[in-house]
Design an enzyme around this catalytic site. Structure first.
Site, PDB file in Angstrom:
ATOM      1  N   LYS A  98     -19.393  -4.370 -43.428  1.00  0.00           N
ATOM      2  CA  LYS A  98     -20.439  -3.306 -43.088  1.00  0.00           C
ATOM      3  C   LYS A  98     -20.091  -2.623 -41.729  1.00  0.00           C
ATOM      4  O   LYS A  98     -20.020  -3.189 -40.681  1.00  0.00           O
ATOM      5  CB  LYS A  98     -21.780  -3.907 -42.953  1.00  0.00           C
ATOM      6  CG  LYS A  98     -22.156  -4.308 -44.157  1.00  0.00           C
ATOM      7  CD  LYS A  98     -23.672  -4.783 -44.110  1.00  0.00           C
ATOM      8  CE  LYS A  98     -24.337  -5.212 -45.570  1.00  0.00           C
ATOM      9  NZ  LYS A  98     -23.233  -5.727 -46.470  1.00  0.00           N
ATOM     10  N   ASP A 135     -18.567  -1.442 -47.180  1.00  0.00           N
ATOM     11  CA  ASP A 135     -20.048  -1.612 -47.796  1.00  0.00           C
ATOM     12  C   ASP A 135     -20.865  -0.274 -47.572  1.00  0.00           C
ATOM     13  O   ASP A 135     -20.577   0.194 -46.350  1.00  0.00           O
ATOM     14  CB  ASP A 135     -20.755  -2.867 -47.234  1.00  0.00           C
ATOM     15  CG  ASP A 135     -20.381  -3.991 -48.086  1.00  0.00           C
ATOM     16  OD1 ASP A 135     -19.626  -3.977 -49.195  1.00  0.00           O
ATOM     17  OD2 ASP A 135     -20.758  -5.341 -47.589  1.00  0.00           O
ATOM     18  N   MET A 136     -21.839  -0.007 -48.344  1.00  0.00           N
ATOM     19  CA  MET A 136     -22.671   1.139 -48.066  1.00  0.00           C
ATOM     20  C   MET A 136     -23.967   0.720 -47.411  1.00  0.00           C
ATOM     21  O   MET A 136     -24.617  -0.316 -48.121  1.00  0.00           O
ATOM     22  CB  MET A 136     -22.684   2.216 -49.183  1.00  0.00           C
ATOM     23  CG  MET A 136     -23.452   3.256 -48.813  1.00  0.00           C
ATOM     24  SD  MET A 136     -22.477   4.261 -47.328  1.00  0.00           S
ATOM     25  CE  MET A 136     -21.163   5.001 -48.310  1.00  0.00           C
ATOM     26  N   ARG A 187     -16.615   1.023 -55.443  1.00  0.00           N
ATOM     27  CA  ARG A 187     -17.553   0.234 -55.900  1.00  0.00           C
ATOM     28  C   ARG A 187     -18.815   0.983 -56.257  1.00  0.00           C
ATOM     29  O   ARG A 187     -19.176   1.669 -55.327  1.00  0.00           O
ATOM     30  CB  ARG A 187     -17.941  -0.863 -55.060  1.00  0.00           C
ATOM     31  CG  ARG A 187     -18.720  -1.829 -55.596  1.00  0.00           C
ATOM     32  CD  ARG A 187     -19.421  -2.868 -54.405  1.00  0.00           C
ATOM     33  NE  ARG A 187     -18.414  -3.525 -53.500  1.00  0.00           N
ATOM     34  CZ  ARG A 187     -18.707  -3.760 -52.455  1.00  0.00           C
ATOM     35  NH1 ARG A 187     -19.715  -3.636 -51.925  1.00  0.00           N
ATOM     36  NH2 ARG A 187     -17.562  -4.628 -51.970  1.00  0.00           N
ATOM     37  N   VAL A 189     -22.592   0.967 -56.804  1.00  0.00           N
ATOM     38  CA  VAL A 189     -23.843  -0.095 -57.027  1.00  0.00           C
ATOM     39  C   VAL A 189     -25.082   0.843 -57.338  1.00  0.00           C
ATOM     40  O   VAL A 189     -25.138   2.035 -57.237  1.00  0.00           O
ATOM     41  CB  VAL A 189     -23.882  -0.755 -55.942  1.00  0.00           C
ATOM     42  CG1 VAL A 189     -22.574  -1.689 -55.461  1.00  0.00           C
ATOM     43  CG2 VAL A 189     -24.369   0.134 -54.643  1.00  0.00           C
ATOM     44  N   LYS A 190     -25.997   0.186 -57.590  1.00  0.00           N
ATOM     45  CA  LYS A 190     -27.496   0.951 -57.634  1.00  0.00           C
ATOM     46  C   LYS A 190     -27.818   1.123 -56.577  1.00  0.00           C
ATOM     47  O   LYS A 190     -28.605   2.162 -56.230  1.00  0.00           O
ATOM     48  CB  LYS A 190     -28.533   0.161 -58.347  1.00  0.00           C
ATOM     49  CG  LYS A 190     -27.951   0.113 -60.067  1.00  0.00           C
ATOM     50  CD  LYS A 190     -29.062  -0.536 -60.731  1.00  0.00           C
ATOM     51  CE  LYS A 190     -28.574  -0.838 -62.337  1.00  0.00           C
ATOM     52  NZ  LYS A 190     -29.587  -1.626 -63.280  1.00  0.00           N
ATOM     53  N   ALA A 192     -29.398  -1.136 -52.559  1.00  0.00           N
ATOM     54  CA  ALA A 192     -30.189  -2.306 -52.270  1.00  0.00           C
ATOM     55  C   ALA A 192     -31.282  -1.981 -51.250  1.00  0.00           C
ATOM     56  O   ALA A 192     -32.128  -2.911 -50.770  1.00  0.00           O
ATOM     57  CB  ALA A 192     -29.408  -3.448 -51.860  1.00  0.00           C
ATOM     58  N   HIS A 230     -25.250  -6.594 -62.333  1.00  0.00           N
ATOM     59  CA  HIS A 230     -25.608  -7.667 -63.269  1.00  0.00           C
ATOM     60  C   HIS A 230     -26.027  -7.023 -64.504  1.00  0.00           C
ATOM     61  O   HIS A 230     -26.553  -7.777 -65.346  1.00  0.00           O
ATOM     62  CB  HIS A 230     -26.360  -8.694 -62.562  1.00  0.00           C
ATOM     63  CG  HIS A 230     -25.893  -8.866 -61.084  1.00  0.00           C
ATOM     64  ND1 HIS A 230     -26.250  -8.208 -60.097  1.00  0.00           N
ATOM     65  CD2 HIS A 230     -24.993  -9.835 -60.762  1.00  0.00           C
ATOM     66  CE1 HIS A 230     -25.758  -8.735 -59.011  1.00  0.00           C
ATOM     67  NE2 HIS A 230     -25.026  -9.701 -59.250  1.00  0.00           N
ATOM     68  N   GLU A 295     -34.722  -8.167 -55.054  1.00  0.00           N
ATOM     69  CA  GLU A 295     -34.355  -7.566 -56.505  1.00  0.00           C
ATOM     70  C   GLU A 295     -35.023  -8.206 -57.622  1.00  0.00           C
ATOM     71  O   GLU A 295     -34.695  -7.602 -58.755  1.00  0.00           O
ATOM     72  CB  GLU A 295     -32.765  -7.918 -56.513  1.00  0.00           C
ATOM     73  CG  GLU A 295     -31.888  -6.867 -55.846  1.00  0.00           C
ATOM     74  CD  GLU A 295     -30.391  -7.399 -55.305  1.00  0.00           C
ATOM     75  OE1 GLU A 295     -29.797  -6.555 -54.845  1.00  0.00           O
ATOM     76  OE2 GLU A 295     -30.054  -8.281 -55.776  1.00  0.00           O
TER      77      GLU A 295
HETATM   78  P1  FDA Z   1     -30.654  -4.459 -61.734  1.00  0.00           P
HETATM   79  O1  FDA Z   1     -31.365  -4.946 -60.192  1.00  0.00           O
HETATM   80  O2  FDA Z   1     -31.213  -3.668 -62.610  1.00  0.00           O
HETATM   81  O3  FDA Z   1     -30.562  -5.903 -62.616  1.00  0.00           O
HETATM   82  C1  FDA Z   1     -30.095  -6.109 -63.734  1.00  0.00           C
HETATM   83  C2  FDA Z   1     -30.193  -7.646 -63.933  1.00  0.00           C
HETATM   84  O4  FDA Z   1     -29.518  -8.426 -63.134  1.00  0.00           O
HETATM   85  C3  FDA Z   1     -31.491  -8.419 -63.574  1.00  0.00           C
HETATM   86  O5  FDA Z   1     -32.484  -8.026 -64.850  1.00  0.00           O
HETATM   87  C4  FDA Z   1     -31.365  -9.638 -63.508  1.00  0.00           C
HETATM   88  O6  FDA Z   1     -31.232 -10.459 -64.751  1.00  0.00           O
HETATM   89  C5  FDA Z   1     -29.776  -9.780 -62.818  1.00  0.00           C
HETATM   90  N1  FDA Z   1     -29.957  -9.488 -61.277  1.00  0.00           N
HETATM   91  C6  FDA Z   1     -30.044  -8.533 -60.557  1.00  0.00           C
HETATM   92  N2  FDA Z   1     -30.232  -8.991 -59.291  1.00  0.00           N
HETATM   93  C7  FDA Z   1     -30.559 -10.156 -59.125  1.00  0.00           C
HETATM   94  C8  FDA Z   1     -30.909 -11.171 -58.225  1.00  0.00           C
HETATM   95  N3  FDA Z   1     -30.875 -10.869 -57.056  1.00  0.00           N
HETATM   96  N4  FDA Z   1     -31.163 -12.361 -58.622  1.00  0.00           N
HETATM   97  C9  FDA Z   1     -30.871 -12.735 -59.921  1.00  0.00           C
HETATM   98  N5  FDA Z   1     -30.763 -11.994 -61.066  1.00  0.00           N
HETATM   99  C10 FDA Z   1     -30.496 -10.881 -60.497  1.00  0.00           C
HETATM  100  N6  FDA Z   1     -25.958  -2.537 -52.586  1.00  0.00           N
HETATM  101  C11 FDA Z   1     -25.708  -1.518 -51.575  1.00  0.00           C
HETATM  102  O7  FDA Z   1     -26.689  -0.925 -51.325  1.00  0.00           O
HETATM  103  N7  FDA Z   1     -24.608  -1.544 -50.827  1.00  0.00           N
HETATM  104  C12 FDA Z   1     -23.322  -2.290 -51.189  1.00  0.00           C
HETATM  105  O8  FDA Z   1     -22.523  -2.252 -50.405  1.00  0.00           O
HETATM  106  C13 FDA Z   1     -23.734  -3.209 -52.238  1.00  0.00           C
HETATM  107  N8  FDA Z   1     -22.560  -3.952 -52.578  1.00  0.00           N
HETATM  108  C14 FDA Z   1     -22.444  -4.751 -53.530  1.00  0.00           C
HETATM  109  C15 FDA Z   1     -21.676  -5.632 -54.198  1.00  0.00           C
HETATM  110  C16 FDA Z   1     -21.615  -6.296 -55.470  1.00  0.00           C
HETATM  111  C17 FDA Z   1     -20.155  -6.718 -56.108  1.00  0.00           C
HETATM  112  C18 FDA Z   1     -22.882  -6.039 -56.164  1.00  0.00           C
HETATM  113  C19 FDA Z   1     -22.793  -6.697 -57.548  1.00  0.00           C
HETATM  114  C20 FDA Z   1     -23.884  -5.382 -55.637  1.00  0.00           C
HETATM  115  C21 FDA Z   1     -23.805  -4.844 -54.402  1.00  0.00           C
HETATM  116  N9  FDA Z   1     -24.844  -4.112 -54.040  1.00  0.00           N
HETATM  117  C22 FDA Z   1     -24.936  -3.283 -52.877  1.00  0.00           C
HETATM  118  C23 FDA Z   1     -26.431  -4.412 -54.416  1.00  0.00           C
HETATM  119  C24 FDA Z   1     -26.760  -3.390 -55.465  1.00  0.00           C
HETATM  120  O9  FDA Z   1     -27.096  -2.252 -54.664  1.00  0.00           O
HETATM  121  C25 FDA Z   1     -28.045  -3.872 -56.440  1.00  0.00           C
HETATM  122  O10 FDA Z   1     -29.080  -4.193 -55.272  1.00  0.00           O
HETATM  123  C26 FDA Z   1     -27.679  -5.401 -57.025  1.00  0.00           C
HETATM  124  O11 FDA Z   1     -26.708  -5.404 -57.567  1.00  0.00           O
HETATM  125  C27 FDA Z   1     -28.883  -5.513 -58.200  1.00  0.00           C
HETATM  126  O12 FDA Z   1     -28.809  -4.535 -58.926  1.00  0.00           O
HETATM  127  P2  FDA Z   1     -27.911  -4.802 -60.649  1.00  0.00           P
HETATM  128  O13 FDA Z   1     -26.939  -3.518 -60.766  1.00  0.00           O
HETATM  129  O14 FDA Z   1     -27.576  -5.884 -60.582  1.00  0.00           O
HETATM  130  O15 FDA Z   1     -29.308  -4.137 -61.641  1.00  0.00           O
END
Ligand code: FDA
Length: 310
Positions: A98, A135-136, A187, A189-190, A192, A230, A295
């Protein structure tokens, strides 16, 4: 909308000092599900464990809102030590950083300290044949992070440094187009962070649709994509998309967070996809841990149960 409200509630509560103190003192055993440990040996051990299942690692030294230039330089030194240690252990260093934690936004000797430190980190990674992903963070940092990414790609190449785009931001499709000339390693991502509706889509369905569009566009452009989610339905759709469009398996990878959906990580690796787990480590785990809890509602119960058990 409900997702957004839940996230806001958790991040607001977790931002209270007394909540932080309580969680820090009672929940380390719970946090270890998401955080590999507090030091470099623990982080490298996690890489070794994942390797057994054919999963690659992406190491992340935790540390946010570090403010003085001295702290930022010390943090950068610790990342450099990580690169040395990984290389010495025979692990190709792949790290995430970061830029705020290494001084982004602070002018020292006429240059942004974040860029100065990122240069040292990316330079060392290049020396070891490694990779650094920037990272963002929250939306006020997007412009500067993308500008610094552009500078670093110019100096070290797109095979040594990548960055992240967040599908919840309205601006991201334009950012992707604007980076096109770099053939960037991205990368997707959605997102966070707790962002205002003026900049980020409040509805999950829109964020998910935007996510798919970004991944597909990056793939069609022939650039490397880190599909970091995920979300099983997105992962299935991506699998179909790559088959339908003849995208090779070495043009993308799936990325997930350490400790989340380990079953799915193993399954994808066994199916021959490249899979990488994002492995956070370090003493400063609280903010990262709070975002993971925010999340998913079930995670709050998981934490409370763990805290009651002591
Ligand atoms: P979503 O939130 O829709 O979740 C889909 C499913 O995944 C859920 O139904 C659940 O089953 C599972 N799941 C998700 N999160 C979980 C948790 N915490 N515990 C348990 N199960 C969970 N963000 C950002 O703003 N800047 C960044 O640089 C990064 N970098 C990054 C790297 C990597 C490798 C990942 C996987 C994620 C990030 N993120 C990130 C975080 C990202 O923005 C996001 O908040 C999370 O990945 C959760 O979103 P999903 O895409 O998993 O989908």
């Amino acid at each position: 909308m409900i997702d957004q409200m839940y996230r806001k509630a958790v991040l607001t509560v977790s931002g209270q000092k007394f909540v932080e103190d309580l969680v820090r003192s009672r929940a380390w055993s719970v946090a270890q599900r998401f955080v590999a440990g507090e030091d470099i040996p623990a982080a490298l051990q996690a890489v070794r464990e994942l390797e057994k299942d054919g999963i690659l690692g992406n190491l992340d030294l935790l540390g946010e809102f570090i403010d003085s230039p001295e702290q930022c330089n010390a943090f950068a030194e610790r990342v450099l030590q990580l690169l040395d240690a990984a290389n010495a252990a025979g692990i190709r260093p792949y790290v995430s950083v970061k830029l705020s934690s290494v001084g982004q936004g602070q002018l020292v000797n006429g240059e942004d300290l974040g860029l100065t430190n990122a240069r040292r980190i990316v330079g060392k990674a290049k020396q070891y044949g490694g990779f650094v992903c920037l990272d963002m963070e929250d939306h006020p940092r997007v412009d500067i992070t993308l500008a610094q990414f552009r500078t670093l790609v110019g100096e070290f190449g797109n095979d040594t440094v990548g960055t992240v785009l967040q599908s919840y931001l309205y601006r991201t499709a334009d950012d992707l187009a604007g980076l096109g000339d770099l053939h960037p390693n991205l990368r997707i991502v959605k997102g966070a962070y707790l962002e205002p509706e003026s900049v980020a889509m409040p509805d999950k369905a829109d964020v998910d649709a935007s996510y798919r569009r970004l991944v597909y566009a990056q793939m069609k452009a022939g650039n490397y994509v880190n599909v970091a989610t995920h979300d099983e339905s997105i992962i299935e759709d991506v699998k179909h998309f790559v088959l339908a469009h003849g995208i090779r398996k070495d043009q993308f990878e799936f990325q997930m967070l350490y400790g989340i959906r380990r079953d799915l990580q193993k399954e994808l690796a066994a199916q021959g996809y490249r899979v990488r787990a994002y492995i956070p480590y370090g003493r400063d785990w609280y903010a990262y841990f709070s975002r993971r809890i925010a999340e998913r509602p079930a995670n709050v119960l998981f934490v409370l149960r763990g805290m009651l058990k002591g």
